[in-house]
Write an enzyme that holds these catalytic residues in place. Structure first.
Site, PDB file in Angstrom:
ATOM      1  CD1 TRP A 192      20.937  77.875  74.406  1.00  0.00           C
ATOM      2  CD2 TRP A 192      21.954  79.867  74.213  1.00  0.00           C
ATOM      3  NE1 TRP A 192      21.380  78.242  75.660  1.00  0.00           N
ATOM      4  CE2 TRP A 192      22.007  79.468  75.569  1.00  0.00           C
ATOM      5  CE3 TRP A 192      22.540  81.085  73.862  1.00  0.00           C
ATOM      6  CZ2 TRP A 192      22.612  80.241  76.565  1.00  0.00           C
ATOM      7  CZ3 TRP A 192      23.144  81.848  74.853  1.00  0.00           C
ATOM      8  CH2 TRP A 192      23.175  81.428  76.175  1.00  0.00           C
ATOM      9  CE  LYS A 225      18.606  68.984  70.771  1.00  0.00           C
ATOM     10  NZ  LYS A 225      18.038  70.329  70.705  1.00  0.00           N
ATOM     11  N   PRO A 226      19.752  70.933  66.364  1.00  0.00           N
ATOM     12  CG  PRO A 226      18.494  72.449  65.089  1.00  0.00           C
ATOM     13  CD  PRO A 226      18.758  70.971  65.276  1.00  0.00           C
ATOM     14  CB  SER A 227      19.812  75.318  70.612  1.00  0.00           C
ATOM     15  OG  SER A 227      18.937  75.933  71.531  1.00  0.00           O
ATOM     16  CD  GLU A 271      35.029  70.921  72.062  1.00  0.00           C
ATOM     17  OE1 GLU A 271      35.430  71.651  72.993  1.00  0.00           O
ATOM     18  OE2 GLU A 271      35.801  70.319  71.303  1.00  0.00           O
ATOM     19  CB  CYS A 305      32.425  77.942  76.008  1.00  0.00           C
ATOM     20  SG  CYS A 305      32.907  77.890  74.290  1.00  0.00           S
ATOM     21  CD  GLU A 326      29.679  78.174  81.013  1.00  0.00           C
ATOM     22  OE1 GLU A 326      28.857  77.264  81.188  1.00  0.00           O
ATOM     23  OE2 GLU A 326      30.423  78.243  80.030  1.00  0.00           O
TER      24      GLU A 326
HETATM   25  P1  NAD Z   1      22.558  73.123  76.840  1.00  0.00           P
HETATM   26  O1  NAD Z   1      23.368  72.009  77.347  1.00  0.00           O
HETATM   27  O2  NAD Z   1      21.390  73.572  77.602  1.00  0.00           O
HETATM   28  O3  NAD Z   1      22.033  72.780  75.386  1.00  0.00           O
HETATM   29  C1  NAD Z   1      22.928  72.355  74.370  1.00  0.00           C
HETATM   30  C2  NAD Z   1      22.207  71.382  73.514  1.00  0.00           C
HETATM   31  O4  NAD Z   1      22.036  70.175  74.267  1.00  0.00           O
HETATM   32  C3  NAD Z   1      20.815  71.834  73.075  1.00  0.00           C
HETATM   33  O5  NAD Z   1      20.609  71.469  71.735  1.00  0.00           O
HETATM   34  C4  NAD Z   1      19.915  71.053  74.007  1.00  0.00           C
HETATM   35  O6  NAD Z   1      18.638  70.832  73.478  1.00  0.00           O
HETATM   36  C5  NAD Z   1      20.689  69.764  74.162  1.00  0.00           C
HETATM   37  N1  NAD Z   1      20.359  68.958  75.329  1.00  0.00           N
HETATM   38  C6  NAD Z   1      19.862  69.354  76.517  1.00  0.00           C
HETATM   39  N2  NAD Z   1      19.647  68.287  77.310  1.00  0.00           N
HETATM   40  C7  NAD Z   1      20.029  67.197  76.610  1.00  0.00           C
HETATM   41  C8  NAD Z   1      20.031  65.796  76.888  1.00  0.00           C
HETATM   42  N3  NAD Z   1      19.574  65.310  78.035  1.00  0.00           N
HETATM   43  N4  NAD Z   1      20.512  64.962  75.946  1.00  0.00           N
HETATM   44  C9  NAD Z   1      20.975  65.449  74.765  1.00  0.00           C
HETATM   45  N5  NAD Z   1      20.952  66.747  74.444  1.00  0.00           N
HETATM   46  C10 NAD Z   1      20.488  67.614  75.356  1.00  0.00           C
HETATM   47  O7  NAD Z   1      23.608  74.273  76.556  1.00  0.00           O
HETATM   48  P2  NAD Z   1      23.271  75.690  75.968  1.00  0.00           P
HETATM   49  O8  NAD Z   1      22.687  76.445  77.110  1.00  0.00           O
HETATM   50  O9  NAD Z   1      22.555  75.595  74.678  1.00  0.00           O
HETATM   51  O10 NAD Z   1      24.731  76.227  75.600  1.00  0.00           O
HETATM   52  C11 NAD Z   1      25.504  76.849  76.525  1.00  0.00           C
HETATM   53  C12 NAD Z   1      26.564  75.919  77.040  1.00  0.00           C
HETATM   54  O11 NAD Z   1      27.359  75.445  75.955  1.00  0.00           O
HETATM   55  C13 NAD Z   1      27.513  76.621  77.968  1.00  0.00           C
HETATM   56  O12 NAD Z   1      27.813  75.819  79.085  1.00  0.00           O
HETATM   57  C14 NAD Z   1      28.744  76.839  77.111  1.00  0.00           C
HETATM   58  O13 NAD Z   1      29.930  76.994  77.827  1.00  0.00           O
HETATM   59  C15 NAD Z   1      28.733  75.639  76.264  1.00  0.00           C
HETATM   60  N6  NAD Z   1      29.501  75.878  75.042  1.00  0.00           N
HETATM   61  C16 NAD Z   1      30.718  75.280  74.923  1.00  0.00           C
HETATM   62  C17 NAD Z   1      31.489  75.488  73.796  1.00  0.00           C
HETATM   63  C18 NAD Z   1      32.832  74.838  73.651  1.00  0.00           C
HETATM   64  O14 NAD Z   1      33.397  74.886  72.569  1.00  0.00           O
HETATM   65  N7  NAD Z   1      33.367  74.209  74.685  1.00  0.00           N
HETATM   66  C19 NAD Z   1      31.017  76.310  72.774  1.00  0.00           C
HETATM   67  C20 NAD Z   1      29.764  76.899  72.918  1.00  0.00           C
HETATM   68  C21 NAD Z   1      29.008  76.662  74.071  1.00  0.00           C
END
Ligand code: NAD
Length: 502
Positions: free
Chosen positions: A174, A198-200, A272, A306, A404
């Site tokens: 997100w 699948k978007p957030s 990532e 991140c 984090e």
């Molecule tokens: P999140 O892991 O909660 O959600 C990311 C996505 O994963 C969402 O679409 C969510 O629905 C999905 N998801 C959740 N559980 C899942 C499962 N069991 N199986 C498959 N998909 C699942 O993360 P977030 O809170 O949306 O994003 C923040 C995180 O993303 C932070 O930790 C941040 O550091 C990381 N991030 C990393 C980068 C990078 O380039 N390394 C860039 C942006 C964000």
């Protein structure tokens, strides 16, 4: 919610009653499968909320396993034709996507700001980065060649071919919904794959708009979107036998979940994940430049980044001076709703759940006796606003300097020796990004080579370009976004050997 007395931040509210977006600006609801939007069949939906006031903007369908399967079937059916286009043809299509996004850049920025609370300067930067990602990949895909053709065994001619993987499942976060989508979509398409994304569930609006905008450019089935929960839609993409790779940007826990889901079918995994970027400041550094740089690099996108410069390790001898400079910079940040004007630099956090998490870190730090030299708490009033914060005199091993937080928070720790600085910079489970601040070139080369992070900046932080790779080590995952390294990740290598003996 507690408010901070030390914060000079005030939330600037929008003075007009105009909404950033109207219902007509949004894509039709439902999933985008095989070139068309279709209503979700479960009837269940998730509200999409405005983080400036907590009110729903719209809702999107909670996808089901059957809907993921339909998206994957469409991607499978489209993959042969898409993968067999010559680079020039795919390149022209990616350029057309970039042109179409450019024509709608202002609309995309408004939708992104409305859904995430991002200031316009951040949304506009995201959209510009998205367009550049498509342009870069459109060019790069035409320049890629295979490693070698030659005779390595007597009378046999070897050809090494680069092929698409097939169908890629993509899960995005997100914090940069459109940009993180583009970082996956552009190289995946460029390398000749089809995909289901699948978007957030919290921030799907720009991804759906993207689908609407490119619907007449991409052949049906090449790009599909299924909205919904990670535990259902993301999990099905991870374990689906016809998906050849799963690529996720998200948290460490979600990374573990998709890797487990991918294990049964042995599909490739591209992750990532999170970060906790150390910023190592030596006594000879240009302290004013470092403070100015961290004003942006620590707080851009409200620190929901991140690679954010969130964990300062500064030499004892200059710690007070640096802290003073940083606090002065941070207290000038302009916090507010995106609609309050183009000068707003910091918006709210994107969801109530995440806001509660960040405030929890700040409350526990205060309880542990850690002082906020700026900010330190939520800001009063509606919306998920947190004051830009600097936590000082943070002891080694404190929760706020190891985990984090993903909010507008910089922690400051001190060190005495270079060895200690390097050891402590590496002493977190993450390895995404870091920066080193010194005027000594030998030291900067040496220290950068000893820091376990996928990106190390010297006298800078959070400067990105499409030509260079982005991705982590250790708990930050594996696989690379951006650059030709991403094209490699989304390709497979085949060796074809011809017996030319006669
Ligand atoms: P999140 O892991 O909660 O959600 C990311 C996505 O994963 C969402 O679409 C969510 O629905 C999905 N998801 C959740 N559980 C899942 C499962 N069991 N199986 C498959 N998909 C699942 O993360 P977030 O809170 O949306 O994003 C923040 C995180 O993303 C932070 O930790 C941040 O550091 C990381 N991030 C990393 C980068 C990078 O380039 N390394 C860039 C942006 C964000």
């Amino acid at each position: 919610m507690s408010t901070s007395v030390s914060s000079s931040a005030q939330i600037r509210r929008s003075r007009t009653l105009d909404k950033l977006i109207t219902a007509e600006d949004l894509a039709p609801g439902g999933h985008f499968i095989d070139g068309a939007f279709r209503a979700g069949n479960s009837g269940a939906v998730t509200d999409v909320v405005d983080p400036c006031n907590g009110e729903p903007i719209t809702s999107v369908a909670d996808g089901t396993v059957e809907e993921v399967d339909a998206g994957v079937a469409a991607a499978v059916a489209a993959k042969r034709q898409w993968g067999s286009l010559v680079p020039k043809e795919r390149s022209e299509i990616l350029h057309r996507i970039a042109d179409r996004l450019s024509e709608h850049s202002e609309l995309l920025a408004r939708i992104e700001s409305a859904n995430t609370g991002k200031p316009f300067m951040v949304s506009e930067d995201d959209v510009a980065g998205t367009i550049d990602t498509f342009r870069f990949m459109a060019g790069a895909l035409r320049a890629t060649t295979s490693l070698a053709a030659g005779t390595y065994a007597a009378e046999h001619l070897s050809l090494i071919l680069r092929e698409p993987l097939g169908v890629v499942g993509v899960v995005t976060p997100w914090n940069y919904p459109l940009l993180m989508g583009a970082w996956k979509i552009a190289p995946i398409l460029a390398a000749g794959n089809t995909l289901v994304l699948k978007p957030s569930e919290q921030t799907p609006l720009t991804t759906l708009k993207f689908a609407e905008l490119v619907a007449d450019i991409l052949p049906p089935g090449v790009f599909n979107v299924v909205t919904g929960r990670g535990s259902i839609v993301g999990a099905r993409l991870s374990d689906h036998p016809d998906v050849d790779m799963i690529a996720l940007t998200g948290s460490v826990n979600s990374g573990r979940a998709v890797a487990r889901g991918a294990a049964e079918s042995l599909k490739r995994v591209h992750l990532e994940l999170g970060g906790k970027a150390p910023v190592v400041i030596f006594p000879d550094a240009d302290l004013a430049a470092a403070a100015k740089s961290l004003r942006a690099a620590g707080y851009w996108n409200s620190g929901q980044e991140c690679g954010a410069a969130c964990r300062v390790l500064v030499h004892n001898s200059v710690a007070d001076r640096f802290t003073e400079l940083l606090v002065r910079e941070v207290n000038t940040l302009k916090v507010g709703e995106p609609g309050a004007g183009p000068e707003i630099e910091i918006g709210p956090l994107t969801s109530k759940g995440h806001f509660d998490r960040v405030v929890g870190y700040l409350e526990r730090a205060r309880r542990d006796g850690i002082r906020a030299a700026a900010g330190g708490a939520a800001l009063e009033g509606p919306g998920y606003f947190v004051a830009p914060t600097v936590l000082v005199s943070v002891p080694d091993g404190a929760e706020c300097s190891r985990e984090e937080i993903f909010g507008p928070v910089i922690t400051i720790e001190t060190f005495e020796t270079e060895e200690e600085a390097i050891a402590r910079a590496n002493d977190v489970p993450f390895g995404l990004a870091a920066s080193v601040w010194t005027e000594d070139a030998r030291r900067s080369h040496d220290v950068a080579s000893r820091i376990d992070a996928g990106t190390v900046w010297v006298n800078s932080h959070l400067v990105l370009a499409n030509e260079v790779p982005w991705g982590g080590f250790k708990g930050s995952g594996y696989g690379r976004d951006l650059s030709i390294y991403a094209l490699d990740d989304y390709s497979r290598t085949k060796h074809v050997m011809h017996n030319r003996g006669r």
